[in-house]
Write a protein that holds these residues in place. Structure first.
Motif, PDB file in Angstrom:
ATOM      1  N   GLY A  31       0.828  -1.210   0.000  1.00  0.00           N
ATOM      2  CA  GLY A  31       0.000   0.000   0.000  1.00  0.00           C
ATOM      3  C   GLY A  31       0.861   1.258   0.000  1.00  0.00           C
ATOM      4  O   GLY A  31       0.554   2.257  -0.668  1.00  0.00           O
ATOM      5  N   LEU A  32       1.960   1.232   0.744  1.00  0.00           N
ATOM      6  CA  LEU A  32       2.874   2.365   0.805  1.00  0.00           C
ATOM      7  C   LEU A  32       3.548   2.590  -0.540  1.00  0.00           C
ATOM      8  O   LEU A  32       3.650   3.720  -1.012  1.00  0.00           O
ATOM      9  N   VAL A  33       3.985   1.514  -1.188  1.00  0.00           N
ATOM     10  CA  VAL A  33       4.654   1.624  -2.495  1.00  0.00           C
ATOM     11  C   VAL A  33       3.664   2.157  -3.531  1.00  0.00           C
ATOM     12  O   VAL A  33       3.993   3.029  -4.338  1.00  0.00           O
ATOM     13  N   VAL A  34       2.437   1.635  -3.541  1.00  0.00           N
ATOM     14  CA  VAL A  34       1.415   2.103  -4.486  1.00  0.00           C
ATOM     15  C   VAL A  34       1.101   3.563  -4.216  1.00  0.00           C
ATOM     16  O   VAL A  34       0.934   4.378  -5.146  1.00  0.00           O
ATOM     17  N   GLY A  35       0.986   3.918  -2.986  1.00  0.00           N
ATOM     18  CA  GLY A  35       0.703   5.313  -2.631  1.00  0.00           C
ATOM     19  C   GLY A  35       1.811   6.250  -3.101  1.00  0.00           C
ATOM     20  O   GLY A  35       1.559   7.337  -3.625  1.00  0.00           O
ATOM     21  N   ALA A  40       3.849   5.646  -5.603  1.00  0.00           N
ATOM     22  CA  ALA A  40       3.804   5.659  -7.068  1.00  0.00           C
ATOM     23  C   ALA A  40       2.731   6.615  -7.546  1.00  0.00           C
ATOM     24  O   ALA A  40       2.920   7.390  -8.508  1.00  0.00           O
ATOM     25  N   VAL A  41       1.558   6.584  -6.914  1.00  0.00           N
ATOM     26  CA  VAL A  41       0.468   7.490  -7.291  1.00  0.00           C
ATOM     27  C   VAL A  41       0.884   8.931  -7.036  1.00  0.00           C
ATOM     28  O   VAL A  41       0.612   9.834  -7.837  1.00  0.00           O
ATOM     29  N   LEU A  42       1.526   9.182  -5.932  1.00  0.00           N
ATOM     30  CA  LEU A  42       1.994  10.525  -5.606  1.00  0.00           C
ATOM     31  C   LEU A  42       3.024  11.006  -6.626  1.00  0.00           C
ATOM     32  O   LEU A  42       2.985  12.161  -7.059  1.00  0.00           O
ATOM     33  N   ALA A  43       3.952  10.148  -7.037  1.00  0.00           N
ATOM     34  CA  ALA A  43       4.972  10.501  -8.037  1.00  0.00           C
ATOM     35  C   ALA A  43       4.319  10.822  -9.378  1.00  0.00           C
ATOM     36  O   ALA A  43       4.687  11.774 -10.056  1.00  0.00           O
ATOM     37  N   LEU A  44       3.306  10.010  -9.772  1.00  0.00           N
ATOM     38  CA  LEU A  44       2.602  10.278 -11.027  1.00  0.00           C
ATOM     39  C   LEU A  44       1.846  11.595 -10.964  1.00  0.00           C
ATOM     40  O   LEU A  44       1.841  12.372 -11.921  1.00  0.00           O
ATOM     41  N   ALA A  45       1.220  11.868  -9.863  1.00  0.00           N
ATOM     42  CA  ALA A  45       0.471  13.109  -9.710  1.00  0.00           C
ATOM     43  C   ALA A  45       1.409  14.312  -9.793  1.00  0.00           C
ATOM     44  O   ALA A  45       1.111  15.323 -10.439  1.00  0.00           O
ATOM     45  N   ALA A  46       2.567  14.192  -9.136  1.00  0.00           N
ATOM     46  CA  ALA A  46       3.550  15.278  -9.185  1.00  0.00           C
ATOM     47  C   ALA A  46       4.068  15.465 -10.607  1.00  0.00           C
ATOM     48  O   ALA A  46       4.248  16.587 -11.088  1.00  0.00           O
ATOM     49  N   GLY A  47       4.302  14.362 -11.327  1.00  0.00           N
ATOM     50  CA  GLY A  47       4.776  14.454 -12.718  1.00  0.00           C
ATOM     51  C   GLY A  47       3.761  15.129 -13.623  1.00  0.00           C
ATOM     52  O   GLY A  47       4.098  15.993 -14.438  1.00  0.00           O
ATOM     53  N   PHE A  48       2.464  14.735 -13.489  1.00  0.00           N
ATOM     54  CA  PHE A  48       1.423  15.377 -14.289  1.00  0.00           C
ATOM     55  C   PHE A  48       1.294  16.863 -13.962  1.00  0.00           C
ATOM     56  O   PHE A  48       1.088  17.690 -14.836  1.00  0.00           O
TER      57      PHE A  48
END
Length: 195
Positions: free
Chosen positions: A11-15, A17-25
């Motif tokens: 859950g931490l790794v997925v979270g 990853a989602v945070l990194a994608l959001a920051a990239g977008f």
């Protein structure tokens, strides 16, 4: 209970990853918003570029071009202005002004002066008045003007200013006063030279 720590790690790794994608977008969309003010340009492959008539655009050649043929330029004739000839600086080894004065007068008084020197100006006025009183010619020579004084320097050597010279025709130096000479002295010397 061993499954709960695994789920937490996943859950931490997925979270993350989602945070990194959001920051990239977020960063990409922010950069695109700044560049949206620039005009958009669509890249079209060369093979698909055509004009309205269906012809392909010619590529610009970077090779050396032939120089354009130049027409010969017709030059306008230049009108030459007549050149005013300067009078000779010396005639028969004498200053031209003195030679000209000796053709008109048997005796000529010459005043040697330096410009902007009060004593020289006063001496020149006295010499002119003495020449006029004696009825002889008068010439003033600026010793600083090489064109005027060169012939006298060759003839007499060093020239002092103020000085008064009295010449008799054809070109004989009769009297030479170095320094100031008053009107009566110049008049008497000019009359004696005419005898």
């Amino acid at each position: 209970m061993s499954s709960t720590p695994r789920i937490r790690v996943v859950g931490l790794v997925v979270g993350l990853a989602v945070l990194a994608l959001a920051a990239g977008f977020f960063l990409l969309s922010r950069g695109q918003a700044a560049s949206s003010a620039a005009p958009s340009h669509t890249v079209v492959p060369l093979s698909k570029r055509t004009t309205g008539t269906g012809k392909k655009h010619a590529l610009k050649k970077t090779a050396a071009r032939k120089p354009a043929a130049h027409k010969p330029v017709a030059h306008k004739p230049v009108a030459h202005k007549p050149v005013a000839h300067k009078p000779a600086e010396s005639v028969n080894g004498m200053p031209a002004a003195l030679a000209a004065a000796l053709t008109q007068h048997k005796v000529v008084v010459v005043s040697l002066y330096a410009p902007k020197v009060e004593l020289d100006a006063m001496a020149m006025r006295e010499a002119r008045a003495g020449a006029a009183a004696a009825g002889v010619g008068f010439v003033a020579v600026d010793v600083l003007n090489e064109g005027q004084s060169r012939a006298l320097t060759k003839m007499l050597g060093i020239l002092d200013d103020p000085s008064v010279l009295v010449f008799r025709r054809p070109s004989e130096l009769v009297v030479r006063f170095s320094g100031f000479a008053d009107m009566q002295t110049v008049q008497q010397a000019a009359r004696n030279a005419g005898l």
